[in-house]
Each structure stands twice: as structure tokens, then as C-alpha cells.
Write a protein that holds these residues in place. Sequence first.
Motif, mmCIF file in Angstrom:
data_model
loop_
_atom_site.group_PDB
_atom_site.id
_atom_site.type_symbol
_atom_site.label_atom_id
_atom_site.label_comp_id
_atom_site.label_asym_id
_atom_site.label_seq_id
_atom_site.Cartn_x
_atom_site.Cartn_y
_atom_site.Cartn_z
ATOM 1 N N THR A 122 0.863 -1.182 0.000
ATOM 2 C CA THR A 122 0.000 0.000 0.000
ATOM 3 C C THR A 122 0.897 1.230 0.000
ATOM 4 O O THR A 122 2.126 1.113 -0.052
ATOM 5 C CB THR A 122 -0.896 0.011 1.260
ATOM 6 N N MET A 123 0.284 2.387 0.095
ATOM 7 C CA MET A 123 1.071 3.634 0.114
ATOM 8 C C MET A 123 2.026 3.663 1.309
ATOM 9 O O MET A 123 3.059 4.324 1.251
ATOM 10 C CB MET A 123 0.153 4.854 0.159
ATOM 11 N N ARG A 124 1.719 2.927 2.367
ATOM 12 C CA ARG A 124 2.608 2.879 3.534
ATOM 13 C C ARG A 124 3.941 2.204 3.204
ATOM 14 O O ARG A 124 4.940 2.439 3.856
ATOM 15 C CB ARG A 124 1.948 2.136 4.681
ATOM 16 N N MET A 126 5.452 2.528 0.259
ATOM 17 C CA MET A 126 6.059 3.229 -0.876
ATOM 18 C C MET A 126 7.568 3.345 -0.685
ATOM 19 O O MET A 126 8.333 3.207 -1.633
ATOM 20 C CB MET A 126 5.446 4.612 -1.060
ATOM 21 N N LYS A 144 11.538 11.975 -9.589
ATOM 22 C CA LYS A 144 10.164 12.474 -9.492
ATOM 23 C C LYS A 144 9.220 11.615 -10.316
ATOM 24 O O LYS A 144 8.126 11.266 -9.867
ATOM 25 C CB LYS A 144 10.090 13.922 -9.989
ATOM 26 N N ALA A 147 8.763 8.241 -8.617
ATOM 27 C CA ALA A 147 7.881 8.346 -7.455
ATOM 28 C C ALA A 147 6.420 8.438 -7.910
ATOM 29 O O ALA A 147 5.537 7.814 -7.302
ATOM 30 C CB ALA A 147 8.243 9.551 -6.609
ATOM 31 N N ALA A 148 6.166 9.178 -8.978
ATOM 32 C CA ALA A 148 4.803 9.288 -9.494
ATOM 33 C C ALA A 148 4.304 7.936 -10.005
ATOM 34 O O ALA A 148 3.138 7.569 -9.773
ATOM 35 C CB ALA A 148 4.744 10.325 -10.617
ATOM 36 N N VAL A 150 5.348 4.975 -8.950
ATOM 37 C CA VAL A 150 5.147 4.117 -7.781
ATOM 38 C C VAL A 150 3.818 4.469 -7.113
ATOM 39 O O VAL A 150 3.035 3.569 -6.763
ATOM 40 C CB VAL A 150 6.318 4.239 -6.788
ATOM 41 N N LYS A 151 3.531 5.760 -6.952
ATOM 42 C CA LYS A 151 2.259 6.170 -6.359
ATOM 43 C C LYS A 151 1.089 5.632 -7.168
ATOM 44 O O LYS A 151 0.107 5.145 -6.619
ATOM 45 C CB LYS A 151 2.171 7.699 -6.283
ATOM 46 N N ALA A 152 1.205 5.735 -8.498
ATOM 47 C CA ALA A 152 0.119 5.240 -9.370
ATOM 48 C C ALA A 152 -0.041 3.731 -9.218
ATOM 49 O O ALA A 152 -1.164 3.216 -9.223
ATOM 50 C CB ALA A 152 0.415 5.609 -10.814
ATOM 51 N N LEU A 154 0.656 1.917 -6.584
ATOM 52 C CA LEU A 154 0.199 1.548 -5.247
ATOM 53 C C LEU A 154 -1.213 2.020 -4.930
ATOM 54 O O LEU A 154 -1.819 1.550 -3.981
ATOM 55 C CB LEU A 154 1.159 2.096 -4.198
ATOM 56 N N SER A 155 -1.712 2.950 -5.701
ATOM 57 C CA SER A 155 -3.074 3.463 -5.383
ATOM 58 C C SER A 155 -4.159 2.712 -6.119
ATOM 59 O O SER A 155 -3.967 1.846 -6.880
ATOM 60 C CB SER A 155 -3.169 4.932 -5.729
#
Length: 155
Positions: A122-124, A126, A144, A147-148, A150-152, A154-155
Motif C-alpha cells: 500500500t502507500m505505507r 512506498m 520524481k 515516485a509518481a 510508484v504512487k500510481a 500503489l493506489s
Amino acid sequence: MAAIKDRLKQELVAALKSHDEARKSTVRMALAAIANEEVAGKAAKELTDAEEQTVLARESAKRKDSAEAYTAGNRPELAAKELAEAAILAEFLPQQLTEAELAAIVAEEVAAVTAALGAPPTMRQMGQVMKGVTPRIAGRGDGKTAAALVKAALS
């Protein structure tokens, strides 16, 4: 060692002979950044090629950030100068990863963290994913963008 520094010195001589002011100032700036990094810390040291690439990547990122700020501030002539300097610095860096290659690395690391945790991260988690991605893209990809991605993922 110091192959990049040697190439920069050769480029500086060539720029001086050809009276290319933009190239001359950019290469001098890169050499100065490497020299500053060599003497930073408690003791002077000679940088490895990887450390030199890191310094040049950092300088290139600074130029791109400045160009964005100048564009936002309605100063296109200064933004163009910064982008030209970033392009010159890019000649001394390894080929950058494409968005697809970066996405593949992120997917592999998400799968590795999933296997380690036994459940999808999850985002935790990341930070765990980025810990695997960062060394794999060092000098060849933008943090950057990674990271974007990875966020995509994981969400």
C-alpha cells in the motif's frame, strides 16, 4: 577513473578553440561542480565515474527546475538558456530511461515487495518500493517520475 572529468576537460579545450561561449561556460560549471564535490567533506578525494555522473545529473536537474521556474515567471529567454545548458550536460550522462522502461522497473519492484510482504503493498510501503527502484535508475532516470509511477502503482 574520472573518465567524465577527462572528457569535460577535452570539451572545454574544444569550446575555447571554437569560441562557443554557451558550451564553454556550461562545461566550466560542470568541472567546478565536480571539483567542489571532490573537496567536500573532511578529506579531498577523487570521484568515481558513478559519483561524477551523480554530480552531473544533479546539475542537469537544477537546470531543468530553473527552466520550469523561468517559464512560470514568463521569462522564456532565460528558460531557453537553462534548457540549452541541460542539453549540453546530457551529452555526458548515460542514455536516460524511457517512461516504459521506468514503468517496467517499478512493476518489478512492486512485485518484489509483494513477494516479500505476502500481500500487495500500500502507500505505507512506498518507501520499500522506492528503496528498490532508486538504485536501479540512478543516473538514468528521474526520481520524481519514478515516485509518481510508484504512487500510481500503489493506489
